[in-house]
Design a protein around this motif. Structure first.
Motif, PDB file in Angstrom:
ATOM      1  N   GLY A 118      -2.502  -0.267  14.558  1.00 36.12           N
ATOM      2  CA  GLY A 118      -3.613  -1.198  14.801  1.00 36.12           C
ATOM      3  C   GLY A 118      -4.338  -1.394  13.478  1.00 36.12           C
ATOM      4  N   ASN A 119      -4.202  -2.573  12.911  1.00 38.17           N
ATOM      5  CA  ASN A 119      -4.730  -2.801  11.555  1.00 38.17           C
ATOM      6  C   ASN A 119      -6.088  -3.533  11.574  1.00 38.17           C
ATOM      7  OD1 ASN A 119      -4.747  -2.819   8.744  1.00 38.17           O
ATOM      8  ND2 ASN A 119      -3.636  -4.775   8.629  1.00 38.17           N
ATOM      9  N   LYS A 120      -6.740  -3.471  10.436  1.00 38.91           N
ATOM     10  CA  LYS A 120      -8.006  -4.170  10.159  1.00 38.91           C
ATOM     11  C   LYS A 120      -9.190  -3.586  10.930  1.00 38.91           C
ATOM     12  CE  LYS A 120      -5.522  -8.464   9.066  1.00 38.91           C
ATOM     13  NZ  LYS A 120      -5.547  -9.918   8.978  1.00 38.91           N
ATOM     14  N   ILE A 121      -9.226  -2.264  11.070  1.00 37.76           N
ATOM     15  CA  ILE A 121     -10.354  -1.658  11.791  1.00 37.76           C
ATOM     16  C   ILE A 121     -11.669  -1.799  11.022  1.00 37.76           C
ATOM     17  CG2 ILE A 121      -9.028  -0.034  13.215  1.00 37.76           C
ATOM     18  CD1 ILE A 121      -9.689   2.146  11.179  1.00 37.76           C
ATOM     19  N   ASP A 122     -11.572  -2.167   9.735  1.00 36.24           N
ATOM     20  CA  ASP A 122     -12.815  -2.435   8.987  1.00 36.24           C
ATOM     21  C   ASP A 122     -13.524  -3.674   9.539  1.00 36.24           C
ATOM     22  OD1 ASP A 122     -11.797  -4.666   6.530  1.00 36.24           O
ATOM     23  OD2 ASP A 122     -10.350  -3.612   7.740  1.00 36.24           O
ATOM     24  N   VAL A 172       0.829  -1.206   0.000  1.00 34.12           N
ATOM     25  CA  VAL A 172       0.000   0.000   0.000  1.00 34.12           C
ATOM     26  C   VAL A 172       0.873   1.269   0.000  1.00 34.12           C
ATOM     27  CG1 VAL A 172      -1.566   1.368   1.456  1.00 34.12           C
ATOM     28  CG2 VAL A 172      -2.036  -1.050   1.056  1.00 34.12           C
ATOM     29  N   LEU A 173       1.981   1.208   0.732  1.00 30.79           N
ATOM     30  CA  LEU A 173       2.781   2.425   0.894  1.00 30.79           C
ATOM     31  C   LEU A 173       3.793   2.678  -0.207  1.00 30.79           C
ATOM     32  CD1 LEU A 173       3.707   2.370   4.676  1.00 30.79           C
ATOM     33  CD2 LEU A 173       1.957   3.750   3.558  1.00 30.79           C
ATOM     34  N   ARG A 228       3.460   6.006  19.767  1.00 29.83           N
ATOM     35  CA  ARG A 228       2.406   6.542  18.921  1.00 29.83           C
ATOM     36  C   ARG A 228       1.557   5.378  18.450  1.00 29.83           C
ATOM     37  NH1 ARG A 228       1.917  11.873  19.011  1.00 29.83           N
ATOM     38  NH2 ARG A 228       1.305  12.031  16.811  1.00 29.83           N
ATOM     39  N   PHE A 229       0.256   5.592  18.359  1.00 27.20           N
ATOM     40  CA  PHE A 229      -0.639   4.519  17.919  1.00 27.20           C
ATOM     41  C   PHE A 229      -1.517   5.032  16.789  1.00 27.20           C
ATOM     42  CE2 PHE A 229      -4.794   2.424  18.058  1.00 27.20           C
ATOM     43  CZ  PHE A 229      -4.415   1.090  17.956  1.00 27.20           C
ATOM     44  N   VAL A 230      -1.514   4.312  15.673  1.00 31.82           N
ATOM     45  CA  VAL A 230      -2.353   4.733  14.541  1.00 31.82           C
ATOM     46  C   VAL A 230      -3.272   3.593  14.127  1.00 31.82           C
ATOM     47  CG1 VAL A 230      -2.334   5.702  12.204  1.00 31.82           C
ATOM     48  CG2 VAL A 230      -0.378   6.064  13.688  1.00 31.82           C
ATOM     49  N   PRO A 231      -4.605   3.810  14.189  1.00 34.07           N
ATOM     50  CA  PRO A 231      -5.526   2.781  13.704  1.00 34.07           C
ATOM     51  C   PRO A 231      -5.713   2.917  12.201  1.00 34.07           C
ATOM     52  CG  PRO A 231      -6.732   4.585  14.735  1.00 34.07           C
ATOM     53  CD  PRO A 231      -5.290   4.963  14.776  1.00 34.07           C
ATOM     54  N   VAL A 232      -5.686   1.798  11.489  1.00 35.88           N
ATOM     55  CA  VAL A 232      -5.916   1.852  10.035  1.00 35.88           C
ATOM     56  C   VAL A 232      -6.686   0.627   9.548  1.00 35.88           C
ATOM     57  CG1 VAL A 232      -3.797   3.106   9.374  1.00 35.88           C
ATOM     58  CG2 VAL A 232      -3.766   0.619   9.436  1.00 35.88           C
ATOM     59  N   SER A 233      -7.151   0.766   8.327  1.00 38.23           N
ATOM     60  CA  SER A 233      -7.586  -0.421   7.602  1.00 38.23           C
ATOM     61  C   SER A 233      -6.853  -0.406   6.271  1.00 38.23           C
ATOM     62  CB  SER A 233      -9.091  -0.383   7.333  1.00 38.23           C
ATOM     63  OG  SER A 233      -9.372  -1.322   6.289  1.00 38.23           O
ATOM     64  N   LEU A 234      -6.053  -1.417   6.069  1.00 41.56           N
ATOM     65  CA  LEU A 234      -5.322  -1.479   4.801  1.00 41.56           C
ATOM     66  C   LEU A 234      -6.235  -1.968   3.690  1.00 41.56           C
ATOM     67  CD1 LEU A 234      -1.894  -2.888   6.026  1.00 41.56           C
ATOM     68  CD2 LEU A 234      -2.487  -0.521   5.492  1.00 41.56           C
ATOM     69  N   ALA A 235      -7.410  -2.442   4.078  1.00 39.40           N
ATOM     70  CA  ALA A 235      -8.375  -2.880   3.072  1.00 39.40           C
ATOM     71  C   ALA A 235      -9.164  -1.685   2.529  1.00 39.40           C
ATOM     72  CB  ALA A 235      -9.311  -3.923   3.655  1.00 39.40           C
ATOM     73  N   THR A 236      -9.651  -0.818   3.428  1.00 38.94           N
ATOM     74  CA  THR A 236     -10.435   0.337   2.960  1.00 38.94           C
ATOM     75  C   THR A 236      -9.575   1.603   2.859  1.00 38.94           C
ATOM     76  OG1 THR A 236     -11.024   1.038   5.190  1.00 38.94           O
ATOM     77  CG2 THR A 236     -12.488  -0.578   4.155  1.00 38.94           C
ATOM     78  N   LEU A 237      -8.367   1.540   3.357  1.00 39.31           N
ATOM     79  CA  LEU A 237      -7.410   2.661   3.408  1.00 39.31           C
ATOM     80  C   LEU A 237      -7.809   3.759   4.399  1.00 39.31           C
ATOM     81  CD1 LEU A 237      -6.267   3.020  -0.332  1.00 39.31           C
ATOM     82  CD2 LEU A 237      -5.346   1.570   1.485  1.00 39.31           C
ATOM     83  N   GLU A 238      -8.757   3.456   5.273  1.00 32.48           N
ATOM     84  CA  GLU A 238      -9.094   4.409   6.334  1.00 32.48           C
ATOM     85  C   GLU A 238      -7.852   4.623   7.218  1.00 32.48           C
ATOM     86  OE1 GLU A 238     -12.414   3.170   8.763  1.00 32.48           O
ATOM     87  OE2 GLU A 238     -12.156   4.856  10.131  1.00 32.48           O
ATOM     88  N   GLY A 239      -7.543   5.882   7.491  1.00 32.46           N
ATOM     89  CA  GLY A 239      -6.413   6.199   8.380  1.00 32.46           C
ATOM     90  C   GLY A 239      -5.053   6.194   7.696  1.00 32.46           C
ATOM     91  N   ILE A 240      -5.037   5.929   6.404  1.00 32.24           N
ATOM     92  CA  ILE A 240      -3.739   5.744   5.742  1.00 32.24           C
ATOM     93  C   ILE A 240      -2.952   7.051   5.637  1.00 32.24           C
ATOM     94  CG2 ILE A 240      -4.462   5.962   3.314  1.00 32.24           C
ATOM     95  CD1 ILE A 240      -2.297   3.139   4.612  1.00 32.24           C
ATOM     96  N   ASP A 241      -3.657   8.177   5.451  1.00 34.01           N
ATOM     97  CA  ASP A 241      -2.939   9.452   5.358  1.00 34.01           C
ATOM     98  C   ASP A 241      -2.252   9.811   6.670  1.00 34.01           C
ATOM     99  OD1 ASP A 241      -3.484   9.772   2.716  1.00 34.01           O
ATOM    100  OD2 ASP A 241      -5.347  10.910   3.058  1.00 34.01           O
TER     101      ASP A 241
END
Ligand SMILES: Nc1nc2c(ncn2[C@@H]2O[C@H](COP(=O)(O)OP(=O)(O)OP(=O)(O)O)[C@@H](O)[C@H]2O)c(=O)[nH]1
Length: 345
Positions: free
Chosen positions: A282-286, A178-179, A307-320
């Motif tokens: 923290g991945n897979k928040i979808d 993704v990155l 630092r803690f960043v929640p993301v979903s690599l599937a929907t790309l939420e939080g990726i920015d």
């Protein structure tokens, strides 16, 4: 885009300019002395390690490199101009070997480190240089020396800036794809079964972060089980870590437990690994039904100094947000290594 970690190139120093035979011709000097100037030296081919260059990709297209020749000498004792050196930028971490003998010429580990890989030829002497008390009018001059030439091999021993750790299935490989615009697998990395997958994430023009997905960090690894020490050694060379955790409803273990197990394993291998800054993702928040869990985890990790960043690599939420955090982590490690090199010098 394929990741090129090896290249073979031909380098040739510039030939030296020839010296010339000439005599002074002035109106009232019947027997002018020798006045042939020397040829200029040929330019060298020089490799220089530059941290803005991250791959050996350019050497796929251009493989012949020749420095400028020295100019020939001329009359009136004029020496030929020296040929310009040819400077070739290579990534920091490039090992240079002579392709024929296999001898290592240089290991360019530091920013700005240089090595001459093909010397320019010496310029030939003009006849003025051969004048002696017994031979006042030499009528010979030297030819310039040929520039050195050879095939050399470049091999990039890439040191990733940031290593990605976490349990299998946490999403490490997905994060790399993704990155980064490079999804390379290094074929002959000294790992037997699994190779770290490297990705290059562009920050802006001329700056990028190299990420390494360190596979299979599992319980027991520090005791030499599974992949064991080889990949832990690889993590040791990175400057910071991204710690991926599956925080979805379907995760095999609790996020905090997963985080602690991985850190415990790294710490058993080398306590210094734990001193590297870690960004917790923290991945897979979808796939997370109770979003309140995110706040709880954020608080937990931040209280511990991560630092803690929640993301979903599937929907790309939080990726920015994640990208920004990675850039700031990278910049922090850059600043630290500059301070270290200032202290050393
Ligand atoms: N739903 C969902 N699936 C994801 C997400 N991120 C990754 N996955 C999936 O989770 C699986 C594991 O992801 P990988 O990236 O292969 O995980 P890994 O940590 O590299 O795992 P190993 O290669 O086994 O070490 C894949 O099927 C991904 O497609 C996400 O944010 N949401």
């Amino acid at each position: 885009m394929k990741f090129v970690d090896k290249a073979k190139i031909f380098v040739k120093g510039g030939d030296g300019g020839n010296g010339v035979v000439a005599f002074r011709r002035e109106k009232f000097v019947p027997m002018g002395g020798p006045a042939g100037g020397n040829g200029g030296k040929g330019g060298d081919v020089v490799l220089i390690a530059d941290s803005r260059i991250r791959t050996l990709l350019d050497f796929k297209h251009k493989i012949h490199f020749k420095a400028e020749r020295g100019q020939h000498g001329s009359g009136n004792n004029k020496h030929g101009k020296k040929g310009e050196d040819l400077i070739i930028k290579v990534p920091v971490g490039t090992v240079v070997t002579d392709a024929q003998t296999g001898q290592i010429i240089a290991d360019l580990k530091e920013e700005g480190q240089k090595v001459i890989v093909a010397k320019g030829g010496r310029g030939g002497k003009g006849n003025a240089s051969f004048k002696t008390s017994t031979n006042q009018t030499p009528d010979y001059a030297e030819e310039g020396e040929k520039g050195e030439e050879r095939w050399i091999e470049l091999e990039l021993k890439l040191i990733a800036d940031i290593g990605i750790v976490g349990f299998p299935n946490a999403g490490k490989s997905t994060l790399i794809s993704v990155l980064s615009n490079a999804k390379p697998k290094i074929a002959d990395y000294p790992f037997t079964t699994l190779a770290p997958v490297l990705g290059v994430m562009k920050i802006d023009y001329g700056r990028s972060v190299v990420l390494a997905d360190i596979p299979g960090l599992i319980e027991g690894a520090s005791r030499g089980q599974g992949l064991g020490h080889e990949f832990l050694r690889h993590i040791e060379r990175t400057k910071a870590l991204i710690h991926m955790i599956d925080i979805s409803d379907f995760a095999e273990r609790e996020p905090v437990e997963a985080f602690n197990i991985i850190n415990e394993e790294m710490g058993k291998y080398s306590p210094q690994l734990l001193e590297k800054p870690q960004l917790v993702v923290g991945n897979k928040i979808d796939l997370l039904s109770d979003r309140k869990k995110i706040e709880g985890l954020k608080k937990y990790f931040e209280e511990k100094g991560f630092r803690f960043v929640p993301v979903s690599l599937a929907t790309l939420e939080g990726i920015d947000t994640l990208k920004k955090e990675i850039i700031s982590l990278y910049e922090k490690t850059q600043k630290e290594s500059q301070n270290v090199s200032k202290q050393i010098s």
